[in-house]
Design a protein around this motif. Structure first.
Motif, mmCIF file in Angstrom:
data_model
loop_
_atom_site.group_PDB
_atom_site.id
_atom_site.type_symbol
_atom_site.label_atom_id
_atom_site.label_comp_id
_atom_site.label_asym_id
_atom_site.label_seq_id
_atom_site.Cartn_x
_atom_site.Cartn_y
_atom_site.Cartn_z
ATOM 1 N N ASN A 7 -59.618 -60.783 -66.672
ATOM 2 C CA ASN A 7 -60.932 -61.007 -66.065
ATOM 3 C C ASN A 7 -61.892 -59.890 -66.457
ATOM 4 O OD1 ASN A 7 -60.107 -63.346 -64.550
ATOM 5 N ND2 ASN A 7 -58.980 -61.950 -63.216
ATOM 6 N N SER A 9 -65.900 -58.421 -66.010
ATOM 7 C CA SER A 9 -67.117 -58.508 -65.197
ATOM 8 C C SER A 9 -67.971 -57.264 -65.392
ATOM 9 C CB SER A 9 -66.760 -58.687 -63.715
ATOM 10 O OG SER A 9 -65.981 -57.598 -63.261
ATOM 11 N N ASN A 10 -69.184 -57.305 -64.830
ATOM 12 C CA ASN A 10 -70.129 -56.206 -64.960
ATOM 13 C C ASN A 10 -70.168 -55.343 -63.701
ATOM 14 O OD1 ASN A 10 -71.411 -56.726 -67.590
ATOM 15 N ND2 ASN A 10 -72.154 -58.599 -66.630
ATOM 16 N N SER A 12 -73.002 -53.735 -61.931
ATOM 17 C CA SER A 12 -74.452 -53.874 -62.014
ATOM 18 C C SER A 12 -75.137 -53.303 -60.779
ATOM 19 C CB SER A 12 -74.826 -55.357 -62.159
ATOM 20 O OG SER A 12 -76.216 -55.542 -62.080
ATOM 21 N N LYS A 15 -76.526 -55.713 -58.194
ATOM 22 C CA LYS A 15 -75.608 -56.263 -57.190
ATOM 23 C C LYS A 15 -75.036 -55.175 -56.288
ATOM 24 C CE LYS A 15 -74.257 -60.187 -60.071
ATOM 25 N NZ LYS A 15 -73.126 -60.907 -60.701
ATOM 26 N N SER A 17 -73.589 -52.372 -57.221
ATOM 27 C CA SER A 17 -72.377 -51.737 -57.746
ATOM 28 C C SER A 17 -72.684 -50.400 -58.394
ATOM 29 C CB SER A 17 -71.700 -52.656 -58.763
ATOM 30 O OG SER A 17 -71.353 -53.885 -58.173
ATOM 31 N N ARG A 83 -76.733 -52.406 -66.061
ATOM 32 C CA ARG A 83 -75.298 -52.670 -66.025
ATOM 33 C C ARG A 83 -74.620 -51.448 -66.654
ATOM 34 N NH1 ARG A 83 -75.277 -58.525 -68.803
ATOM 35 N NH2 ARG A 83 -76.725 -57.380 -70.121
ATOM 36 N N LYS A 86 -68.480 -51.966 -67.661
ATOM 37 C CA LYS A 86 -67.753 -53.228 -67.699
ATOM 38 C C LYS A 86 -66.396 -53.013 -67.041
ATOM 39 C CE LYS A 86 -69.714 -56.616 -70.341
ATOM 40 N NZ LYS A 86 -71.111 -56.413 -69.999
ATOM 41 N N LYS A 87 -65.922 -54.034 -66.320
ATOM 42 C CA LYS A 87 -64.600 -53.980 -65.689
ATOM 43 C C LYS A 87 -63.703 -55.038 -66.332
ATOM 44 C CE LYS A 87 -66.088 -54.824 -61.576
ATOM 45 N NZ LYS A 87 -66.073 -55.104 -60.123
#
Length: 410
Positions: A7, A9-10, A12, A15, A17, A83, A86-87
């Motif tokens: 998986n 994801s960002n 960001s 959001k 984060s 952003r 990245k995760k």
């Protein structure tokens, strides 16, 4: 059995984060975000087995400390919706021990992240019974310039191209001619384009493929994993498996305490159904192979018999060069035998056709009978529904009439 999970994801700001908060979560360490002054501490050190930071060529040595690395990218990015990281979360095959898990992760990172100019920190997590080994990879979402050691630009200027792939000239509206600079060089239209590979769909797709490849080099044939979805894997096999859902830590914790998680139970049912679908598909495949072998066997047998007949005919024809008496005797005997074989073949073929026709007619008759029975049941159902409707109408009419009869006396 090894499972595939990768998986991406960002992290960001839009959001809420933060790369520093995420680092604290995956490493179970106290991390202070220099930009906001906030201190993060998520604890749960017992689940974290290994933490390490990997850097690309030319990166500053101070970035070996993960807190410094991700504070640097957080301070560098100024946009409110930046952003910053990245995760990537990958499921580690339970067939691998810790040394193998670490080896696989480092190879994967070197191939897809540090070699592309990105710095990252990874953390391997286990639960109590090692039923869910996985790895978090946190990547600073900006390349490091190998020459300067500084953060590289995410965008660059390129020539705009027309439909034919040719550069588009800048036209002077006053003259209608192409513009030129002070050195009389022609001017062309330029556009700003994304130059951060980690934000491209192609790179993310390659990362998913690469994780399967790196693991499969160390897995046996029957335990290899596949990055493709069920739909992609079986689109040419008329087999549509049901996708499972992400269970998550809380669902597994419920199961570990003896409870039943809805998400885990759903996945168990899905896996059971998928196993049944695979079994049915395999049986159909075997039946198809057996039918194919039978057809080939019968075809070879028929070809052999036809070949024998042709060879006999050639012998009979060559016998035609003998005397008239020999020709008569040989031809009569030879042709009689040939005719008998041909008659047998024709009879066999005719019987096969007759059997096939009979089976087809029986099948048609059975389908017709089922259709007729279905229509009869539908008509019967409609008749009963109509009768019930009329009965209800009569009962209602009688009920209303009873009120009319008693009305004047009330």
């Amino acid at each position: 059995m090894a499972i595939y999970s990768c998986n991406i994801s960002n992290v960001s700001r839009a959001k809420g984060s933060s790369a520093c908060a995420t680092l604290s979560y995956i490493s179970a360490e106290k991390i202070r975000d220099e930009r906001t002054g906030e201190l993060y501490n998520y604890g749960r050190e017992q689940r974290v087995i290994e933490v390490a930071t990997m850097l690309p060529a030319g990166a500053p040595q101070e970035y070996e400390k993960a807190e410094r690395l991700f504070n640097s990218i957080e301070n560098f990015e100024k946009a409110e919706n930046a952003r910053t990281a990245k995760k990537i979360i990958v499921a580690l095959p339970r067939e691998f021990d810790l040394d193998m898990q670490s080896e696989v992760i480092r190879e994967f990172i070197e191939k897809n992240i540090t070699s592309k100019g990105y710095a990252c920190t990874y953390a391997i997590h286990h639960d109590k019974d090692n039923s869910n080994p996985h790895c978090h990879i946190l990547i600073a979402n900006r390349q490091i310039d190998s020459k300067t050691g500084k953060w590289a630009n995410k965008r660059k200027m390129e020539y705009a191209l027309d439909d034919k792939g040719e550069r588009i000239p800048l036209i002077d509206k006053s003259t209608g001619k192409q513009k030129v600079d002070s050195r009389n060089r022609k001017q062309w239209k330029r556009i700003s384009v994304e130059s951060n590979p980690m934000d491209s769909r192609e790179t993310l797709k390659d990362i998913r493929i690469s994780w399967a490849e790196v693991c499969n080099k160390r897995l046996s044939q029957d335990k290899k994993i596949d990055h493709r979805s069920y739909e992609e894997q079986f689109k040419d096999k008329d087999l549509k498996l049901i996708p499972t859902i992400h269970e998550g830590y809380e669902a597994r914790a419920i199961e570990a305490q003896g409870g039943i998680s809805e998400r885990c139970e759903y996945n168990r049912q899905v896996k059971s159904k998928n196993n049944l679908l695979r079994q049915i598909s395999e049986e159909l495949k075997q039946l198809s192979g057996q039918i194919k072998e039978l057809v080939q066997e019968k075809g070879a047998e028929l070809n052999e018999r036809i070949g024998n007949l042709l060879r006999r005919r050639a012998v009979i024809k060559s016998a035609g060069r003998t005397s008239d008496r020999e020709r008569t005797v040989t031809s009569a005997g030879g042709f009689a035998e040939e005719t008998a074989d041909i008659t047998e073949l024709i009879s066999s073929a005719r019987n096969g056709i007759t059997d096939s026709t009979a089976k087809e007619e029986n099948s048609r008759a059975e389908r017709a009978d089922r259709e007729a029975e279905r229509e009869r049941l539908n008509r019967e159902r409609e008749r009963k529904a109509q009768e019930r409707k009329l009965q209800l109408a009569r009962e209602r009419e009688e009920y209303e009439a009873s009120f009319r009869d008693y009305g004047p006396s009330l």
